[in-house]
Write a protein that holds these residues in place. Sequence first.
Motif, short mmCIF file in Angstrom:
data_model
loop_
_atom_site.label_atom_id
_atom_site.label_comp_id
_atom_site.label_asym_id
_atom_site.label_seq_id
_atom_site.Cartn_x
_atom_site.Cartn_y
_atom_site.Cartn_z
N ALA A 1 -7.55 2.19 8.33
CA ALA A 1 -6.85 2.38 6.96
C ALA A 1 -7.96 1.97 5.90
CB ALA A 1 -5.63 1.52 7.08
N GLN A 2 -8.00 2.57 5.00
CA GLN A 2 -8.82 2.22 3.82
C GLN A 2 -8.13 2.22 2.55
OE1 GLN A 2 -11.77 5.33 4.34
NE2 GLN A 2 -12.77 4.39 5.84
N ALA A 3 -8.50 1.16 1.44
CA ALA A 3 -7.80 1.03 0.19
C ALA A 3 -8.26 2.29 -0.63
CB ALA A 3 -8.10 -0.30 -0.34
N LEU A 4 -7.43 2.83 -1.55
CA LEU A 4 -7.57 3.88 -2.58
C LEU A 4 -7.43 3.15 -3.99
CD1 LEU A 4 -5.76 6.90 -1.07
CD2 LEU A 4 -8.34 6.31 -0.90
N GLN B 1 0.63 -2.11 5.76
CA GLN B 1 -0.68 -1.70 5.06
C GLN B 1 -0.69 -1.52 3.63
OE1 GLN B 1 -3.38 -1.96 6.87
NE2 GLN B 1 -3.34 -0.71 8.87
N LEU C 1 -3.26 -3.23 1.42
CA LEU C 1 -4.52 -2.65 0.72
C LEU C 1 -4.40 -2.15 -0.60
CD1 LEU C 1 -5.17 -0.53 3.90
CD2 LEU C 1 -6.54 -2.40 3.20
N GLY D 1 -4.41 -3.99 -3.28
CA GLY D 1 -5.63 -4.56 -3.95
C GLY D 1 -5.06 -5.18 -5.23
N GLY E 1 1.21 4.93 1.68
CA GLY E 1 -0.20 5.69 2.28
C GLY E 1 -0.06 7.20 1.94
N ARG E 2 -1.23 7.59 2.09
CA ARG E 2 -1.53 9.33 1.71
C ARG E 2 -0.57 9.92 2.67
NH1 ARG E 2 -7.23 10.80 2.25
NH2 ARG E 2 -7.42 9.86 0.26
N VAL F 1 -1.89 4.03 -2.34
CA VAL F 1 -2.67 2.97 -2.46
C VAL F 1 -3.57 2.86 -1.12
CG1 VAL F 1 -0.97 1.70 -3.65
CG2 VAL F 1 -1.13 1.19 -1.41
N TYR F 2 -3.29 3.40 -0.21
CA TYR F 2 -4.37 3.54 1.15
C TYR F 2 -4.20 4.91 2.01
CZ TYR F 2 -0.72 2.93 4.27
OH TYR F 2 0.52 3.19 5.21
#
Length: 231
Positions: A38-41, A60, A64, A66, A123-124, A136-137
């Motif tokens: 999982a990666q933050a956007l 998540q 994430l 932020g 999430g996406r 957001v992630y």
Amino acid sequence: MSRPVTIVVIRPEPGNAATIAALHDAGLAARSLPLFVAQALDWTPPDPAEVDALLFTSAQGVRLAGPALASLAARPVIAVGPATAAAARAAGLSVVLTGDTDAAAVVAAARAAGFARLLHLAGRDRVVTDAMIRIVYAAEPIAIPPDTVRDLAGTIVLLHSARAAARLAQLVEDHDVERAAIALVAISAKTAAAAGPGWRAVALAGAPRDDAMIAAARALTRTAATGISGA
């Protein structure tokens, strides 16, 4: 004497480590194999005046979101599941409603409680709701070596999401692993359906929580009819 059946956890971190620890605490053999990271956007929050409450369907989303979350931190939180609610509280947010089934049910309950304008920080690849959305992630696939996929034969795999279920099915197909050699525990019927047919056994958790998934996995390890041997 056969070895204990290994239970494989394919969810992303940090949930992966938490589930592995819970399995070990339950005295079960466990292996970590995250299929996604999982990666933050970057995202832009709306005007807080346009939001009655924040909706989180995954921990998540909380972890994430932020610094952009700060402008919305005064808004109450609607959470799906106790783990998501716990993550929100750990972030200093106020949880006013926690659902224990699915997003649709908690959204309906939130609306009934007067929270008409929900902002879903998601999430996406997400559960679809009719709330306002900010992505957001993203959970990105991790490359899995063929031998690692083949080593799933004889194990029980925990499925925490429909996307993970679909990817597991694809990996098994790509590397010529027999579905009949692998048992599954799914967090929901929708997740089980995403994995498709042909598995050695498929058990559904009694509730969408880790403890229920672990209980279902334990039952599978004790059921001789599954025909699973230690991996």
